[in-house]
Scaffold this active site. Sequence first.
Site, PDB file in Angstrom:
ATOM      1  N   SER A  30      12.290  25.768 -44.430  1.00  0.00           N
ATOM      2  CA  SER A  30      12.407  26.556 -43.392  1.00  0.00           C
ATOM      3  C   SER A  30      13.846  26.787 -42.753  1.00  0.00           C
ATOM      4  CB  SER A  30      11.891  25.300 -41.945  1.00  0.00           C
ATOM      5  OG  SER A  30      10.445  25.208 -42.206  1.00  0.00           O
ATOM      6  N   HIS A  61       9.724  31.506 -43.645  1.00  0.00           N
ATOM      7  CA  HIS A  61       9.535  31.301 -45.120  1.00  0.00           C
ATOM      8  C   HIS A  61       9.434  32.984 -45.721  1.00  0.00           C
ATOM      9  CE1 HIS A  61       9.535  26.930 -45.837  1.00  0.00           C
ATOM     10  NE2 HIS A  61       9.210  27.220 -44.488  1.00  0.00           N
ATOM     11  N   HIS A  83       3.648  25.316 -49.205  1.00  0.00           N
ATOM     12  CA  HIS A  83       3.202  23.903 -48.550  1.00  0.00           C
ATOM     13  C   HIS A  83       1.755  23.548 -48.903  1.00  0.00           C
ATOM     14  CE1 HIS A  83       6.540  25.517 -46.126  1.00  0.00           C
ATOM     15  NE2 HIS A  83       7.063  24.322 -46.227  1.00  0.00           N
ATOM     16  N   TYR A  85       0.027  21.917 -46.787  1.00  0.00           N
ATOM     17  CA  TYR A  85      -0.739  22.256 -45.661  1.00  0.00           C
ATOM     18  C   TYR A  85      -1.448  23.566 -45.642  1.00  0.00           C
ATOM     19  CZ  TYR A  85       3.448  23.936 -43.370  1.00  0.00           C
ATOM     20  OH  TYR A  85       4.627  24.696 -43.106  1.00  0.00           O
ATOM     21  N   GLU A  86      -0.832  24.398 -46.497  1.00  0.00           N
ATOM     22  CA  GLU A  86      -1.494  25.940 -46.549  1.00  0.00           C
ATOM     23  C   GLU A  86      -2.736  25.904 -47.258  1.00  0.00           C
ATOM     24  OE1 GLU A  86       1.724  29.062 -46.939  1.00  0.00           O
ATOM     25  OE2 GLU A  86       2.876  27.137 -47.095  1.00  0.00           O
ATOM     26  N   ALA A 113      13.024  21.113 -43.348  1.00  0.00           N
ATOM     27  CA  ALA A 113      13.397  20.858 -42.122  1.00  0.00           C
ATOM     28  C   ALA A 113      12.600  19.589 -41.776  1.00  0.00           C
ATOM     29  CB  ALA A 113      13.067  21.747 -41.150  1.00  0.00           C
ATOM     30  N   MET A 214       6.984  17.976 -44.067  1.00  0.00           N
ATOM     31  CA  MET A 214       6.034  18.066 -45.180  1.00  0.00           C
ATOM     32  C   MET A 214       5.932  18.815 -46.283  1.00  0.00           C
ATOM     33  SD  MET A 214       3.990  19.721 -41.686  1.00  0.00           S
ATOM     34  CE  MET A 214       4.458  19.167 -40.110  1.00  0.00           C
ATOM     35  N   SER A 215       7.203  18.523 -47.093  1.00  0.00           N
ATOM     36  CA  SER A 215       7.448  19.362 -48.425  1.00  0.00           C
ATOM     37  C   SER A 215       8.164  18.359 -49.451  1.00  0.00           C
ATOM     38  CB  SER A 215       8.123  20.622 -48.224  1.00  0.00           C
ATOM     39  OG  SER A 215       9.416  20.153 -47.460  1.00  0.00           O
ATOM     40  N   ASN A 238      14.005  17.999 -34.828  1.00  0.00           N
ATOM     41  CA  ASN A 238      13.874  17.249 -33.594  1.00  0.00           C
ATOM     42  C   ASN A 238      13.786  15.693 -33.855  1.00  0.00           C
ATOM     43  OD1 ASN A 238      11.510  18.174 -35.462  1.00  0.00           O
ATOM     44  ND2 ASN A 238      10.557  16.327 -34.475  1.00  0.00           N
ATOM     45  N   HIS A 250       7.248  24.571 -33.839  1.00  0.00           N
ATOM     46  CA  HIS A 250       7.673  25.179 -34.990  1.00  0.00           C
ATOM     47  C   HIS A 250       8.878  25.804 -34.575  1.00  0.00           C
ATOM     48  CE1 HIS A 250       8.019  26.294 -38.966  1.00  0.00           C
ATOM     49  NE2 HIS A 250       7.514  27.599 -38.639  1.00  0.00           N
TER      50      HIS A 250
END
Length: 276
Positions: A30, A61, A83, A85-86, A113, A214-215, A238, A250
């Site tokens: 990201s 991306h 990812h 989650y995709e 990130a 998440m990666s 964050n 996001h």
Amino acid sequence: MEQSSITQACQVIAQRTSGFQPRVGLILGSGLGLLAERIENAQRIPYGEIPGFPESRVTGHAGNFVLGFLSKVPVVAMQGRAHLYEGWSASKATFPLRCMHALGIDSVIVSNASGGINPRFHSGQVVLIDNHIDWMNRSGINAMEADIGAASQGLPHRVGNPYDAGLLCLAEQLAIKQGFSLARGTYLATLGPNYETRAEYRMFAKLGADMVGMSTVPEVLVANQLGLKVLAFSIVTNVASPDVQSVTNHAEVLDWSRKAQSQLVPLIENILAEYR
Ligand code: HPA
């Protein structure tokens, strides 16, 4: 993932780049896709034009395989990643990394990130990942694969220190020369796509995580299986404050990761310069 699909993808890449042989792979998460813009004599291939490649659909991306020179070192970069989650499987998401390995890289630099869990971290801080917790439980290492590593001999794959100790020290030393100190931290990977509840941030802190994202973990595990040296950076976008009512979004994540690039882009270039 079958060896024949890797060979097929590499043939297409070799044709498009006249047989370019990269030494170092870059997986840019990201907001860090801009590093790929600094690659010289770049040959850019959209993921959709390489057979077997997953296409990232996340804002920020770009989705290009970029081959060329950074700090005069031949590199191949993933400008954007797929990812889990995709909906991609871990083995599909790590397919481009396997192709990078087949093209000849010996090291990979990964960026992502993350949400900061360690209260000492601040938004926009670059942290070196020196260990991780796999909360995804989807490694991308398929024990049935006959093509690579220990799995081909029916052995469980051991990953004790997935992040290369020499590269960690080099990154720290070069950051100091650039005028900032790099913290180290443990990265916990979730499947996502949602950010955490306050209760989850609190739980992950108790588990020993400094950052959550998440990666990265599937790629790092596969890189280790392939015998690649790994260096990984996380941009804290964050900071979780479990006891304060706040919401992560996001846009905020993208904004902070862009700001951190002013430190991270030259740092990665300086690390590569040591490869010459
Ligand atoms: N949680 C998970 N992934 C993230 C976060 C977060 O708070 N921030 C950026 N990526």
